[in-house]
Design a protein around this motif. Structure first.
Motif: not given
Length: 502
Positions: A230-248
């Motif tokens: 679950a940690f690995a999946l959550s971390l992957a999701f976090f990275v995807a979210v941060e890439r999409r957020a850009g400068d924010d």
């Protein structure tokens, strides 16, 4: 600004002293807590774990929020939460309430730990910044090393005072902070990255719980494997979210292209994982093998405390004369040497035999602690100092949790196995063998019906304890050595941000 910056350093150091003290001070009081609540040690483990989870999970979140909402504002909120949670801990009527309050206390502590360096960095520049962070690091190390001494003194009155003492000190600090701290934030604050904040907190909570509970539940048990997955999946999701957020984004993923940033994070985790565990095992050695009280242990550890404090205080001056990689790498080499030196002691040694390792290892930890916070915020523009500080202390806390869990499991395994293989170990069985790592054989001694057999059991337990002690010290030294290699090879001055002088 000059009139206020001394207050900033003093208040941030005071808050950090309180929260770091609460990492170690509880260990001394566990037996008294067990007597008060008539609970098992397994239940009391949550008193330790809850604080570690709260602290680790909210570090990056607190730093990122502070950059956007205002560092003074978030620091005051964190201090308020820490004070109220400390009061709740001191008044807790059962283990569940105490563990819950400890989790909240950890969240408040995370805010203070992540935002404090950013506040100091905003007030100090140039050589003064190096000196300020050296003193800040000294106070941090002092709190860790003094935990057993202060815990023993307060527990002699009542274990609740280890929490309640935070309340009056915290209230005074809160009042002064409102008056003396400067506000600082990004000049053009970005929206709060709520998706990033929530997914990262979930990921860190899963990882921390898996690490802390792995030995108890079994590393290959379904629940622990599920937590890691679950940690690995959550971390992957976090990275995807941060890439999409850009400068924010709450975490600027471009920082991971900076090899000094990555190397400093790895070195921080390895340093914490090796030496924080060593402090706990030093305490166990003095209590169970030298047979000292909590207060006597604290007094015997004063040489380590003084060495750590002095080294951290002078780390700023060294940073003016030596390359950043030399100070951090040299600090980790000193830790390596100190941990190897303590393997020379045995069950019959006087406590003074451990002094060379204390002094050299403590000096290394002091040097590293004195530079860690300064380097963390030196790699980004001032507007993102909170974020940089938050991710670095996240590396530290995760390293601490993994180091204590992994080395603790290795220690318990080696001690239990050695005792079980002894002649008397076959008589007492697996349950007795498993208890030796926890108390050096006192329960084995108490369980014996025959004085002669009890004496043999205690001798075997002490011998097994020292076998495990030597093994984990060598492993911890190896971990610190790897950190030194990383620091020497990858930390470089040109990766620091242009606004940083040190």
């Amino acid at each position: 600004m000059n009139r206020h910056r001394g207050w900033t350093l003093a208040l941030v150091s005071t808050a950090t002293f309180m929260l770091m003290l609460d990492l170690t001070v509880v260990y001394v009081a566990l037996a008294d807590m067990q007597e008060t609540y008539s609970s098992s040690f397994s239940a009391l483990q949550w008193v330790l774990d809850a604080y570690a989870v709260g602290l680790a999970v909210f570090l990056l979140t607190a730093g990122s929020l502070a950059d956007r909402l205002g560092r003074k504002r978030v620091f005051l909120a964190g201090l308020t939460v820490f004070i109220l949670a400390s009061l709740a801990c001191g008044l807790a009527t059962d283990v569940i309430v105490l563990s819950t309050a400890r989790a909240v206390q950890g969240i408040g502590g995370a805010v203070l730990y992540a935002v404090g360096p950013a506040l100091i960095g905003h007030e100090y520049r140039g050589k003064d910044r190096a000196v300020a962070f050296g003193l800040f690091g000294a106070v941090t190390g002092l709190a860790i090393a003094l935990g057993p001494l202060i815990g023993g003194a307060l527990t002699a009155w009542d274990w609740r005072y280890i929490f309640l003492v935070n309340v009056p000190v915290g209230i005074v600090a809160l009042a002064l902070a409102k008056l003396r701290l400067h506000e600082s934030r990004e000049t053009d604050p970005r929206p709060v990255d709520w998706w990033g904040l929530s997914t990262f907190c979930v990921a860190l909570a899963l990882l921390t719980l898996a690490v802390l509970r792995g030995e108890d539940q079994g590393w290959t048990s379904p629940i622990i494997l599920g937590l890691f997955a679950a940690f690995a999946l959550s971390l992957a999701f976090f990275v995807a979210v941060e890439r999409r957020a850009g400068d924010d984004a709450m975490l600027d993923l471009r920082l991971f292209r900076n090899r000094t940033f990555v190397a400093m994070g790895v070195a921080t985790a390895l340093c914490a994982g090796s030496f924080m565990f060593a402090i706990f095992i030093f305490t166990a050695y003095l209590q169970n093998i030298v047979v000292l009280s909590a207060w006597e242990v604290g007094v015997r550890m004063l040489p380590l405390t003084v060495s750590l404090f002095v080294a951290a205080a002078v780390s700023g001056a060294l940073a003016e004369r030596l390359p950043v990689w030399a100070v951090t790498g040299g600090a980790l080499l000193a830790i390596t040497a100190g941990l190897l030196l303590v393997t020379s002691v045995n069950a019959e040694s006087a406590w003074t035999a451990i002094l060379p390792g204390f002094i050299i290892g403590g000096a290394g930890m002091g040097l590293f602690t004195g530079r860690r916070s300064a380097l963390a915020i030196a790699m980004v523009e001032p507007a993102r100092a909170g974020m940089a500080s938050g991710i670095n202390v996240t590396f530290q806390q995760v390293g601490t949790a993994i180091g204590i869990a992994a080395l603790g499991a290795l220690f318990q395994n080696r001690v239990s196995a050695d005792f079980a293989q002894s002649t008397v170990g076959h008589v007492f069985g697996e349950e007795a063998a498993a208890s030796v790592a926890a108390d050096g054989g006192s329960r084995v001694f108490a369980a014996a019906g025959q004085p002669g057999l009890a004496a043999q059991a205690l001798d075997a337990a002490r011998s097994a304890f020292m076998v495990g002690f030597d093994v984990v010290m060598v492993v911890a030294a190896t971990v610190a050595l790897v950190g030194a290699v990383v620091a020497f090879a990858f930390i470089r001055r040109r990766d620091l941000h242009e606004t940083s002088v040190n």
